[in-house]
Design an enzyme around this catalytic site. Structure first.
Site, short mmCIF file in Angstrom:
data_model
loop_
_atom_site.label_atom_id
_atom_site.label_comp_id
_atom_site.label_asym_id
_atom_site.label_seq_id
_atom_site.Cartn_x
_atom_site.Cartn_y
_atom_site.Cartn_z
N LYS A 35 0.82 -1.22 0.00
CA LYS A 35 0.00 0.00 0.00
C LYS A 35 0.85 1.27 0.00
O LYS A 35 0.55 2.23 -0.69
CB LYS A 35 -0.94 0.00 1.20
CG LYS A 35 -2.03 -1.05 1.09
CD LYS A 35 -2.90 -1.07 2.33
CE LYS A 35 -3.81 -2.28 2.35
NZ LYS A 35 -4.75 -2.33 1.23
N ASP A 58 -5.52 2.75 -3.16
CA ASP A 58 -4.17 3.32 -3.21
C ASP A 58 -4.11 4.46 -4.22
O ASP A 58 -3.50 5.50 -3.96
CB ASP A 58 -3.16 2.23 -3.58
CG ASP A 58 -3.02 1.18 -2.49
OD1 ASP A 58 -3.31 1.50 -1.32
OD2 ASP A 58 -2.62 0.04 -2.81
P1 ADP Z 1 -10.22 0.06 -1.58
O1 ADP Z 1 -9.40 -0.36 -2.77
O2 ADP Z 1 -9.39 0.56 -0.45
O3 ADP Z 1 -11.27 -0.91 -1.14
P2 ADP Z 1 -12.40 1.55 -2.74
O4 ADP Z 1 -12.88 0.27 -3.32
O5 ADP Z 1 -13.26 2.26 -1.78
O6 ADP Z 1 -10.97 1.37 -2.07
O7 ADP Z 1 -12.08 2.50 -3.98
C1 ADP Z 1 -11.38 3.72 -3.81
C2 ADP Z 1 -11.91 4.72 -4.78
O8 ADP Z 1 -11.66 4.30 -6.14
C3 ADP Z 1 -13.40 4.96 -4.71
O9 ADP Z 1 -13.73 5.87 -3.68
C4 ADP Z 1 -13.67 5.53 -6.10
O10 ADP Z 1 -13.24 6.88 -6.15
C5 ADP Z 1 -12.73 4.70 -6.97
N1 ADP Z 1 -13.41 3.49 -7.48
C6 ADP Z 1 -13.43 2.26 -6.93
N2 ADP Z 1 -14.17 1.41 -7.67
C7 ADP Z 1 -14.64 2.12 -8.72
C8 ADP Z 1 -15.45 1.84 -9.87
N3 ADP Z 1 -15.97 0.61 -10.09
N4 ADP Z 1 -15.71 2.84 -10.74
C9 ADP Z 1 -15.21 4.07 -10.57
N5 ADP Z 1 -14.43 4.41 -9.51
C10 ADP Z 1 -14.14 3.47 -8.61
#
Ligand code: ADP
Length: 309
Positions: free
Chosen positions: A39, A252
């Protein structure tokens, strides 16, 4: 303006196979890839590609896996002055098995070198940390080192951004020194006990962090977008519609883009937009560090989504 990212480097060793082996079984897989991960490293790469002046601090073993990190950072044009190395330690690795049929994965992470950052190592970075504008942290290094760095940064008035991933308990006296926390919904739930499924839940979880002394809160919500609260104003930003092919490393990417924008002097809600754009772009490509977008790509999608500043 500058960011110091003090965190993990892990080599991702990814095998793909039809199904997983059961205990005692050996199966033939279909492909294998390795590459830079962790990370801390992913977020440093994301911020660097987004155009920030980033110094990444981590610790490697003096081994072939450590060389993967050094080669990658040099190719990226990143500062390697604070990439510590120690003979006798192993560079951290993640063994990732992907089942091509179910798309599920099973992962074993071995944190060695970047989990053994000593007091002397932290002292070597004192001046660097004190002179930073932003200190960016995650939870994949040893906690005693993390607490020491937080203390140094806090005393020097450096803005501290903590991405509390993977989720781990944070003592109240440490929490009170954090300026911005950026959990995803799962980490927010572990840290506050509040299941975050909508804006009202996010508000309650954010208030919980504020009560512990954190100044501002961002909660990333995957395909639901991202949320921010500064104690007065709140905003739930919908995700940007893109064709997602691989969401690993989205958090990340978000943190790297978000930190870049804060470092450039933008306010919380503008930085939230940059994080959202950077996260969205990263999910359109496979992998973690190599999937991080450039500043040009970020600016283009930012302008197309939110208009020019
Ligand atoms: P992590 O990888 O820590 O679980 P998240 O899944 O919350 O983090 O994703 C982080 C950010 O990436 C989200 O807040 C959004 O801005 C973007 N993101 C994640 N998935 C998508 C998606 N399917 N489409 C568009 N943006 C996305």
């Amino acid at each position: 303006m500058s960011i110091v990212d003090f965190g993990s480097f892990v080599v991702d060793l990814t095998s793909r196979s039809k199904g997983f082996p059961v205990p005692g079984q050996t199966i033939l897989g279909n492909s294998f890839r390795y590459g830079p991960g962790g990370k801390g490293s992913n977020q440093a790469v994301a911020a660097h590609r987004a155009g920030a002046d980033v110094t990444f601090v981590t610790k490697l073993g003096k081994d072939a896996f450590g060389q993967i990190a050094l080669d990658f950072y040099r190719k990226e044009g990143m500062n390697t002055d604070y990439i510590l190395e120690e003979e006798g330690l192993s560079t951290s690795v993640a063994q990732i098995m992907v089942d091509e049929e179910s798309a599920q994965n099973a992962i074993i992470v071995i944190i060695d070198a970047c989990g053994k950052i000593s007091e002397q190592d932290v002292e070597k970075c004192r001046k660097l940390v004190e002179s930073a504008n932003i200190l960016l942290l995650q939870h994949e290094i040893n906690m005693d080192a993390q607490y020491r760095v937080i203390d140094i940064a806090h005393r020097a008035g450096v803005r501290i951004v903590l991405n509390p991933a993977p989720a781990a308990p944070i003592p109240d006296e440490i929490m009170a020194k954090i300026d911005i926390v950026t959990p995803n919904e799962t980490e927010a739930e572990v840290l506050t006990g509040i299941h975050v499924a909508n804006a009202a839940d996010a508000r309650r979880a954010a208030e919980c962090f504020l009560k512990k002394g954190v100044r501002q809160v961002v909660i990333t919500l995957g395909a639901m977008g991202a949320y921010a609260f500064d104690g007065v104003r709140e905003e739930l930003l919908p995700r940007i519609p893109v064709e997602a092919v691989d969401t690993t490393g989205a958090g990340d990417a978000f943190n790297g883009g978000f930190a870049m924008a804060l470092d450039a002097g933008m306010d919380l809600f503008t930085a939230l937009r940059y994080g959202n754009v950077t996260g969205a772009l990263s999910v359109t490509r496979y992998g973690t560090a190599p999937a991080m977008p450039t500043r040009e790509e970020i600016d283009r999608l930012y302008a197309a989504t939110y208009g020019t500043k």
